[in-house]
Design a protein around this motif. Structure first.
Motif, PDB file in Angstrom:
ATOM      1  N   ASP A   1       0.726  -1.081  -0.113  1.00 25.39           N
ATOM      2  CA  ASP A   1      -0.082  -0.115   0.065  1.00 25.39           C
ATOM      3  C   ASP A   1       0.851   1.312   0.095  1.00 25.39           C
ATOM      4  OD1 ASP A   1      -2.808   0.900   0.573  1.00 25.39           O
ATOM      5  OD2 ASP A   1      -1.862   2.236   1.792  1.00 25.39           O
TER       6      ASP A   1
ATOM      7  N   ALA B   1       1.034   4.092   6.509  1.00 28.26           N
ATOM      8  CA  ALA B   1       0.401   2.577   6.520  1.00 28.26           C
ATOM      9  C   ALA B   1       1.478   2.158   7.355  1.00 28.26           C
ATOM     10  CB  ALA B   1       0.466   2.153   5.151  1.00 28.26           C
TER      11      ALA B   1
ATOM     12  N   HIS C   1      -1.324   6.707  -7.773  1.00 25.53           N
ATOM     13  CA  HIS C   1      -1.676   5.454  -6.973  1.00 25.53           C
ATOM     14  C   HIS C   1      -2.928   4.870  -7.709  1.00 25.53           C
ATOM     15  CE1 HIS C   1      -4.342   8.058  -4.244  1.00 25.53           C
ATOM     16  NE2 HIS C   1      -5.299   7.278  -4.871  1.00 25.53           N
TER      17      HIS C   1
ATOM     18  N   TYR D   1      -6.062   1.274  -7.246  1.00 27.98           N
ATOM     19  CA  TYR D   1      -6.702   0.045  -6.872  1.00 27.98           C
ATOM     20  C   TYR D   1      -6.393  -0.901  -7.879  1.00 27.98           C
ATOM     21  CZ  TYR D   1      -9.205   2.127  -2.969  1.00 27.98           C
ATOM     22  OH  TYR D   1      -9.378   2.992  -2.033  1.00 27.98           O
TER      23      TYR D   1
ATOM     24  N   TYR E   1     -11.593   1.141   0.090  1.00 22.48           N
ATOM     25  CA  TYR E   1     -10.900   0.826   1.449  1.00 22.48           C
ATOM     26  C   TYR E   1     -11.421  -0.549   2.117  1.00 22.48           C
ATOM     27  CZ  TYR E   1      -9.254   1.750   6.113  1.00 22.48           C
ATOM     28  OH  TYR E   1      -8.761   1.694   7.175  1.00 22.48           O
TER      29      TYR E   1
ATOM     30  N   SER F   1      -5.552  -2.296  -0.769  1.00 20.72           N
ATOM     31  CA  SER F   1      -4.276  -1.380  -1.060  1.00 20.72           C
ATOM     32  C   SER F   1      -4.572  -0.384  -2.385  1.00 20.72           C
ATOM     33  CB  SER F   1      -3.017  -2.215  -1.145  1.00 20.72           C
ATOM     34  OG  SER F   1      -2.845  -2.786   0.169  1.00 20.72           O
ATOM     35  N   ARG F   2      -3.879   0.902  -2.324  1.00 24.08           N
ATOM     36  CA  ARG F   2      -3.815   1.592  -3.397  1.00 24.08           C
ATOM     37  C   ARG F   2      -2.235   1.645  -3.702  1.00 24.08           C
ATOM     38  NH1 ARG F   2      -6.320   6.994  -1.234  1.00 24.08           N
ATOM     39  NH2 ARG F   2      -5.662   6.003   0.896  1.00 24.08           N
ATOM     40  N   ARG F   3      -1.809   1.135  -4.883  1.00 20.52           N
ATOM     41  CA  ARG F   3      -0.232   0.700  -5.108  1.00 20.52           C
ATOM     42  C   ARG F   3       0.092   1.823  -6.104  1.00 20.52           C
ATOM     43  NH1 ARG F   3      -2.520  -4.202  -4.245  1.00 20.52           N
ATOM     44  NH2 ARG F   3      -1.804  -5.264  -2.580  1.00 20.52           N
TER      45      ARG F   3
END
Length: 441
Positions: free
Chosen positions: A162, A182, A407, A409, A416, A419-421
């Motif tokens: 994340d 995080a 970022h 998903y 939510y 994770s937002r990568r």
């Protein structure tokens, strides 16, 4: 008188009978007492058995309760691990399905198993209060986790963990990435030398100021400022002013890009009365003048920074508000960049926890506006496996190529607490000067 011989015999017989009766009564009494004692003993035994049974049942109940408690704790731990490793477990299922027909994926399967084991170990350390150990574990498994999710850029994330609201700063040959709080801390920091392999460094922020609430810091950015002794790095980030207060902008200073950044503020840098100030992002114009853009009470604003970057100067200027349908009455996450002599203001809009989140842009006359939106549609939205892209920031590599960090998903794990990568893509302009942000690969 004739003697009656039978009387003595009769008396004798009666005596014998009486003796027999007495003896029988005595025997009966003895037997009665004997049986009564046996019954009493049996009653005592039964009472003891009932008491022992009650104790056994109580012990069983306690054991059952303990087992249920352990089961609850195990389920909670499993749920926590599932939340943190959402796409990793999905990737594991897909990779295991392909295992029988694609032996070339063996290395990815091994990496995935190692990554999941490391994530679980990090969660256990974090749950026990050992944040330093958890961060070290994440550092050690960063590369193997990147291998596990196939982090090669384009439509895939370049970092397995994340890493929301990313900001990338190039210092020499090293790229430093900063993100929303995080598992690695209040301001997460990772680094790379090739923009493909990223590893955790840890928490860039030395500690929160007294006015800021914990576990509520996001959207950091970093501005290098020249000093008489070298370079100072100023980090801008969002924090809550008190546990139930508004979101405000603060700043912290470090002597190195990896920190530790020290926030010595007694109050927030930007905190409108009864409103929020979030998502600060610095911009340096061609003449070296630095500005800060952020999302305020009435939309996105900009203001000139002092030479040291620690305070604002002049007046606040509103750049854009939410006036297009796709924005869902929300504009945030601004980032300004100058390309070919033109000023572009990129921003995110709509619900950050949905597939509707997207990126739009405006063209500005200068760092403080005025700005206009040349298109009523987004420039980057949900596409393929990329869902809800946003939180964009810009940087250049050593060759001068402009990149956008953002970022997103990963489908189908959208919203939510998924994770937002971190994603990266090259930025180009079409012949009319419109940005082209089509991720490929």
């Amino acid at each position: 008188m004739i003697r009656r011989w039978w009387r003595p015999a009769l008396l004798a017989a009666g005596g014998v009978a009486l003796v027999c009766i007495v003896i029988a009564d005595v025997v009966a009494a003895v037997n009665y007492h004997h049986h009564r004692n046996k019954l009493a003993s049996a009653y005592d035994d039964a009472t003891s058995a009932r008491e022992e049974t009650a104790r056994t049942r109580a012990a069983l109940a306690e054991t059952r309760a303990a087992v249920e408690q352990l089961g609850t704790e195990r389920r909670e731990a499993d749920a926590s691990a599932a939340i943190t490793g959402d796409s990793l477990f999905q990737a594991q299922a897909a990779t295991n399905t392909a295992q029988g027909t694609a032996t070339a994926q063996r290395s990815q399967i091994d990496a995935l198993n190692a990554c999941i084991g490391g994530v679980r170990g990090s969660l256990a350390l974090l749950g026990s209060g050992n944040r330093a150990g958890a961060v070290t574990t994440l550092q050690n498994i960063s590369l193997v986790c990147n291998t596990a999710v196939g982090a090669t850029g384009g439509t895939r994330p370049v970092f397995a963990f994340d890493f929301a609201d990313p900001f990338v700063l190039r210092v020499g040959d090293t790229y430093y990435g900063y993100s929303t709080n995080a598992g690695a801390g209040d301001i997460q920091i990772a680094k790379s030398t090739d923009l493909r392999s990223w590893v955790f460094v840890g928490n860039a922020l030395a500690g929160l100021p007294k006015w800021a609430a914990p576990n509520a810091t996001w959207a950091p950015s970093v501005l290098p400022r020249p000093t008489t002794t070298g370079t100072a790095y100023v980090a801008y980030y969002t924090a809550e002013n008190g546990r139930d207060g508004p979101q405000c902008v603060s700043r912290a200073v470090a002597a190195a890009p990896q920190g530790p950044f020290l926030d010595d503020t007694a109050r927030p840098m930007i905190c409108p009365h009864r409103a929020a100030a979030i998502d600060p992002s610095p911009f340096v114009d061609a003449d070296g003048t630095a500005y800060l853009v952020w999302r305020g009470a009435n939309g996105i604003s900009a203001q000139r920074l002092a030479a040291d970057g620690l305070s604002l100067e002049g007046d606040e200027h509103k750049l854009v508000g939410a006036d297009q349908g796709w924005e869902g009455k929300v504009v945030e996450g601004p980032a300004m960049v100058r390309v070919g002599g033109r000023y572009y203001l990129f921003y995110s809009g709509n619900n950050w926890s949905s597939r509707d989140y997207a990126v739009g842009y405006a063209v500005c006359a200068g760092p403080t506006g005025p700005c206009t939106k040349p298109s009523p549609s987004t420039v980057l939205g949900t596409t393929g496996t990329i869902a809800g892209p946003g939180g964009q920031e810009f940087f250049t590599d050593a060759t001068g190529q402009l990149w956008m960090a953002y970022h997103a998903y990963t489908e189908p794990a959208v919203g939510y607490p998924n994770s937002r990568r971190l994603h990266l893509l090259r930025v180009a302009l079409d012949p009319n000067g419109a940005p082209v942000l089509n991720p490929s690969g």
